[in-house]
Every structure is written in structure tokens, then in C-alpha cells.
Design an enzyme around this catalytic site. Structure first.
Site, PDB file in Angstrom:
ATOM      1  N   CYS A  58       0.838  -1.198   0.000  1.00 14.98           N
ATOM      2  CA  CYS A  58       0.000   0.000   0.000  1.00 14.98           C
ATOM      3  C   CYS A  58       0.875   1.251   0.000  1.00 14.98           C
ATOM      4  O   CYS A  58       1.798   1.374   0.811  1.00 14.98           O
ATOM      5  CB  CYS A  58      -0.915   0.003   1.219  1.00 14.98           C
ATOM      6  SG  CYS A  58      -2.001   1.447   1.314  1.00 14.98           S
ATOM      7  N   CYS A  64       0.126   6.361   6.982  1.00 11.91           N
ATOM      8  CA  CYS A  64      -1.112   5.936   7.624  1.00 11.91           C
ATOM      9  C   CYS A  64      -0.819   5.099   8.865  1.00 11.91           C
ATOM     10  O   CYS A  64       0.144   4.330   8.893  1.00 11.91           O
ATOM     11  CB  CYS A  64      -1.950   5.128   6.639  1.00 11.91           C
ATOM     12  SG  CYS A  64      -3.462   4.446   7.335  1.00 11.91           S
ATOM     13  N   CYS A  67      -1.965   0.256   9.495  1.00 13.98           N
ATOM     14  CA  CYS A  67      -1.219  -1.004   9.424  1.00 13.98           C
ATOM     15  C   CYS A  67       0.164  -0.813  10.050  1.00 13.98           C
ATOM     16  O   CYS A  67       0.755   0.258   9.958  1.00 13.98           O
ATOM     17  CB  CYS A  67      -1.047  -1.462   7.977  1.00 13.98           C
ATOM     18  SG  CYS A  67      -2.602  -1.850   7.129  1.00 13.98           S
ATOM     19  N   CYS A 141      -6.287   2.307  -0.273  1.00 11.59           N
ATOM     20  CA  CYS A 141      -6.145   1.389   0.860  1.00 11.59           C
ATOM     21  C   CYS A 141      -6.296  -0.059   0.407  1.00 11.59           C
ATOM     22  O   CYS A 141      -7.247  -0.413  -0.297  1.00 11.59           O
ATOM     23  CB  CYS A 141      -7.199   1.725   1.915  1.00 11.59           C
ATOM     24  SG  CYS A 141      -7.180   0.621   3.349  1.00 11.59           S
ATOM     25  N   GLN A 241     -17.466  -9.128  13.509  1.00 12.42           N
ATOM     26  CA  GLN A 241     -16.132  -9.588  13.120  1.00 12.42           C
ATOM     27  C   GLN A 241     -15.661  -8.815  11.893  1.00 12.42           C
ATOM     28  O   GLN A 241     -16.443  -8.486  11.000  1.00 12.42           O
ATOM     29  CB  GLN A 241     -16.147 -11.087  12.840  1.00 12.42           C
ATOM     30  CG  GLN A 241     -16.473 -11.943  14.053  1.00 12.42           C
ATOM     31  CD  GLN A 241     -15.427 -11.863  15.151  1.00 12.42           C
ATOM     32  OE1 GLN A 241     -14.278 -11.479  14.915  1.00 12.42           O
ATOM     33  NE2 GLN A 241     -15.824 -12.217  16.368  1.00 12.42           N
ATOM     34  N   PHE A 268     -20.915 -13.974  26.398  1.00 17.70           N
ATOM     35  CA  PHE A 268     -20.512 -12.782  25.644  1.00 17.70           C
ATOM     36  C   PHE A 268     -20.932 -12.978  24.186  1.00 17.70           C
ATOM     37  O   PHE A 268     -20.151 -12.850  23.257  1.00 17.70           O
ATOM     38  CB  PHE A 268     -19.002 -12.534  25.738  1.00 17.70           C
ATOM     39  CG  PHE A 268     -18.473 -12.461  27.145  1.00 17.70           C
ATOM     40  CD1 PHE A 268     -18.527 -11.290  27.878  1.00 17.70           C
ATOM     41  CD2 PHE A 268     -17.916 -13.589  27.761  1.00 17.70           C
ATOM     42  CE1 PHE A 268     -18.033 -11.223  29.170  1.00 17.70           C
ATOM     43  CE2 PHE A 268     -17.423 -13.539  29.050  1.00 17.70           C
ATOM     44  CZ  PHE A 268     -17.478 -12.346  29.766  1.00 17.70           C
ATOM     45  N   GLU A 288     -25.445 -12.192  27.147  1.00 19.74           N
ATOM     46  CA  GLU A 288     -24.771 -10.989  26.664  1.00 19.74           C
ATOM     47  C   GLU A 288     -25.251  -9.805  27.502  1.00 19.74           C
ATOM     48  O   GLU A 288     -26.404  -9.760  27.921  1.00 19.74           O
ATOM     49  CB  GLU A 288     -25.098 -10.771  25.176  1.00 19.74           C
ATOM     50  CG  GLU A 288     -24.827  -9.400  24.607  1.00 19.74           C
ATOM     51  CD  GLU A 288     -23.373  -9.003  24.657  1.00 19.74           C
ATOM     52  OE1 GLU A 288     -23.089  -7.843  25.010  1.00 19.74           O
ATOM     53  OE2 GLU A 288     -22.514  -9.850  24.346  1.00 19.74           O
ATOM     54  N   ASP A 336     -16.414 -15.689  24.423  1.00 21.52           N
ATOM     55  CA  ASP A 336     -15.873 -14.713  23.475  1.00 21.52           C
ATOM     56  C   ASP A 336     -15.865 -13.338  24.143  1.00 21.52           C
ATOM     57  O   ASP A 336     -16.587 -12.424  23.746  1.00 21.52           O
ATOM     58  CB  ASP A 336     -16.721 -14.681  22.201  1.00 21.52           C
ATOM     59  CG  ASP A 336     -16.141 -13.747  21.142  1.00 21.52           C
ATOM     60  OD1 ASP A 336     -14.955 -13.378  21.257  1.00 21.52           O
ATOM     61  OD2 ASP A 336     -16.882 -13.389  20.205  1.00 21.52           O
ATOM     62  N   CYS A 362      -9.382 -11.942  21.686  1.00 25.18           N
ATOM     63  CA  CYS A 362      -8.701 -10.909  20.898  1.00 25.18           C
ATOM     64  C   CYS A 362      -7.534 -10.316  21.675  1.00 25.18           C
ATOM     65  O   CYS A 362      -6.977  -9.295  21.271  1.00 25.18           O
ATOM     66  CB  CYS A 362      -9.690  -9.811  20.503  1.00 25.18           C
ATOM     67  SG  CYS A 362     -10.470  -8.977  21.901  1.00 25.18           S
TER      68      CYS A 362
END
Length: 408
Positions: A58, A64, A67, A141, A241, A268, A288, A336, A362
Site C-alpha cells: 500500500c 497511515c 497497518c 487502501c 467480526q 458474551f 450478553e 468470546d 482478541c
């Protein structure tokens, strides 16, 4: 100026040299020169590049902040992400098998947050520069779906209509089956004229839905997302996601872990990322904290065909985790949690001896902490699948399989 060698990458993808000195966009083994500024090295020049260095795909990479790792080849990034998880669990004395990384392809991000600032001549839209409030325009992008880049003129119009000169708008754009779903924050307070302007922008640009703060100001069509065979309409700005590929990779792993389970508890649960696909095979109880997300889940289940029973429960699992008697009849549990992990819930799960646990994370650090608690109670950590749906970033996601076959 100093001449140093990069020892390793940190959790945020920066190169780290002795000191420590942090050097963005470098790789282990590279010799670099630069100017020391506190713990940062600035005005960096690569004297001896790594064999793993590649040309960034890119043209916006150097300016930017979206990333961090486009300068490394794909196999290096994949192994680095596995090693981030491996080192996190090794800190707790754990080890397991790692499956090959699942990496989402370029131009597949279906959700992105743009910054949009009103200017004297119109508006500037893009991503923030690295550690900077400067907005970098990103017309080429390589990360997001082309449909999301097509939303840049929409964000410009929104900023022109409703941004103050002091604060940039945050414009979250999500691709749906019926069009773009746009949720704006940090804009001017809504009044009659602004509502009319925003509704006109929604109609003119063909958005599915436009939200301003906490209010839906216009909707041409419900912004539908598909989860398994079910279709849901998530609340504005709710979690989804990042890529369809990533969602499918995570879902496939969760389904594998819970195969054969007749009753699954999904903790969750969000809008049903896992609960709805799992309900094709098992009864699911979805828990949740956000009632609006559960409402979307329930609506998707009720309108789908061929799914087993799904029940929902709005509950703050950080303050009120499910107790052992509530999970005793479950054949499997899916976890999750957000980045903070599921410490309180795991403390109760280890008392219940649920046969199988699929843990989606995550954050490798909080995952490792919770995994150690499960293993210390006798669970086996069967394997880990790293899923890289945040391509070229330092973000790491994973699914881990735990089984109670080793329980004492």
C-alpha cells in the site's frame, strides 16, 4: 545519530533494540540508524535490511497508522502472531499445538472507522497517522473492501453537514447485505435542519442506515448481516467480526470444538456470531450484557428456518458470571469476551466441569491468564488456532479448545 540492531518485535509491532528503544517499521536483525528521542528512534534509515523485508503493498503505509506490518513477508507475520500467543501462554508454563494461521485476504475488511474533519474547502476523510491526530487520505487502501472506500464521499458530506471545526467526526462504516451501515459520533447536536440534511444524504448516497450518536436518523433498508442461515439487523455501531473470512474461520473452529454437544451456552454472545450457527446442531443459551444485541440475535433466530431452540439472557458477566449450577447441564461453553478477558466467569467455570470449552480471544495476554486458570483446574488445552483477520496489524485473535478429559 546512533547505529543499533533490532532484537525483536514488541506486542504493537514495533522493533525493539537495547535500551529499550522502539523503532516502528523495522524487523529483527536489521541494523538501523536514527536519532534518539526518549525511548523512540526517529529519522530512521535501514542500513542492513532483513531478508524478510518486502515492499509494502500500500502506498499509504509510511504515513497511515492503520497497518504496522506491511514491510514484512506474510509468513513472517503469521509466525510472529503465533509466537505472540505462544510466549503469552509460556509465561504461565503452558504449551499446546498450534494450527496453521488463517489469514484474511487483502481488501476484505467489511468494517472500518474513518475520521472526517470539516475544512474551509470541504472535508478531509481517512485514517489517523501513526500516533498522530493528522488525518491521512487513503484512496488506495489495500485493507478494506472497495465498497467501504466508496463511502469516503459520504463521510465528506456528513462532515460538511454536521462536524464542528474543532472535532473530527468518527464515521464507522459497515458493509451489509443491503448496503452501507453508517454510525457517526462526535458530531454536532441534532436539530431539525441537521436531521433533514442527514436524511437527504442517506437517500442521495443510497445508505442502508445512518445513525448520529444514539439516534437512527434515516434508514432506507435494514442493514442485514448473515450468521449461519440466520439474518440479523445489528444495533448501530455494534460489534461485528472484521472480515467474513475471519468470522467463518472462528466459527468453524468453535463448531469443531462443540461438535456432538446437545446444549451449548454462549457467553458474551453479542448478536449471535456463534450462537446462531451453533443452533443448527444444538440448543443454545446466549448470554450478553447488551440487550439490544440480544434482541437482534433473537429476531434472527425467530425468522430463520431449521434452527434448534435459542434462548437469551441479558446479564453483565463481569459482575454476575454464570454460577456452576447454571452451567452444570451444558455439554459445551463458548467464551468470546472483550479484551479484558473472562476472569470472573472462568473462576466459576472451573467449578462446573463443563466437558468442552471454546475460548475465542482478541487479547493473548488475558487469554493466557484465563487459560492458566482452566489448566490448573484440570482442563486440557488441546490446540490453538490463530486467526489473522486484522491483516498487517499487530492485532491477534485466536480460538482455543479446552476439554475436561484430564479433570481430576
Amino acid at each position: 545519530m546512533v547505529d543499533i540492531t533490532i532484537n525483536r518485535l514488541g506486542l504493537y509491532g514495533d522493533g525493539i533494540a537495547d535500551g529499550p528503544l522502539y523503532v516502528p517499521r523495522t524487523l529483527p536483525g536489521e541494523r538501523v540508524t536514527g536519532r534518539v528521542d526518549g525511548q523512540l528512534l526517529r529519522d530512521v534509515k535501514i542500513v542492513a535490511p532483513s531478508s524478510r523485508r518486502v515492499a509494502a503493498p500500500c502506498r499509504h503505509f509510511k504515513s497511515c497508522g492503520g497497518c504496522q506490518l506491511q514491510h514484512a513477508d506474510d509468513s513472517f507475520v503469521a509466525q510472529w502472531k503465533v509466537d505472540v500467543v505462544r510466549h503469552a501462554i509460556e509465561a504461565y508454563g503452558l504449551d499446546t499445538d498450534f494450527r496453521p494461521v488463517q489469514t484474511s485476504p487483502p481488501r476484505s475488511r467489511r468494517r472500518a472507522g474513518f475520521a472526517a474533519r470539516r475544512t474551509k474547502k470541504g472535508a478531509t476523510v481517512g485514517f489517523h497517522g501513526q500516533a498522530s491526530g493528522t488525518i491521512i487520505e487513503i484512496p488506495d487502501c489495500q485493507l478494506v473492501l472497495p465498497e467501504l472506500l466508496a463511502a469516503v464521499p459520504v463521510a465528506e458530506a456528513l462532515a460538511t453537514a454536521g462536524a464542528s471545526r474543532k472535532t473530527a467526526l468518527s464515521v464507522m462504516v459497515t458493509h451489509s447485505l443491503t448496503g452501507l451501515d453508517v454510525a457517526v459520533t462526535d458530531g454536532k447536536p441534532l436539530d431539525g435542519p441537521l436531521r433533514q440534511q442527514l436524511a437527504a444524504i442517506c437517500e442521495r448516497t443510497g445508505l442502508a442506515r445512518l445513525s448520529w450518536g444514539d439516534e437512527v436518523v434515516a434508514m432506507r433498508a435494514p442493514p442485514v448481516q448473515r450468521l449461519g442461515v440466520a439474518e440479523i439487523v445489528p444495533p448501530p455501531g455494534s460489534f461485528l467480526q472484521a472480515t467474513e473470512h475471519g468470522q467463518q474461520a472462528l466459527t468453524d473452529a468453535v463448531i469443531e470444538i462443540t461438535t456432538g454437544a446437545g446444549r451449548v451456552i454462549d457467553l458474551f454472545a453479542g448478536c449471535g456470531t456463534f450462537a446462531l450457527p451453533l443452533s443448527m446442531r444444538a440448543e443454545v443459551h446466549a448470554v450478553e450484557g447488551d440487550a439490544a444485541m440480544l434482541s437482534a440475535l433473537d429476531g434472527g433466530w425467530r425468522h430463520a428456518q431449521g434452527l434448534k431452540r435459542v434462548t437469551t439472557e441479558a446479564r453483565d458477566l463481569f459482575r454476575r458470571p454464570l454460577m456452576p449450577d447454571e452451567t452444570a447441564k451444558a455439554d459445551a461453553v463458548v467464551l468470546d469476551p472483550p479484551r479484558a478477558g473472562a476472569e470472573a466467569q472462568v473462576a466459576e467455570l472451573v467449578k462446573s466441569s463443563v466437558p468442552r470449552i471454546a475460548y475465542v480471544s482478541c487479547n493473548p495476554v488475558t487469554f493466557a491468564r484465563d487459560a492458566a486458570e482452566l489448566v490448573s483446574a484440570g482442563y486440557g488445552l488441546d490446540w490453538i488456532q490463530v486467526v489473522d483477520q486484522f491483516r498487517w496489524s499487530a492485532h491477534v485473535e485466536l480460538v482455543a479448545s479446552f476439554s475436561a478429559s484430564h479433570m481430576r
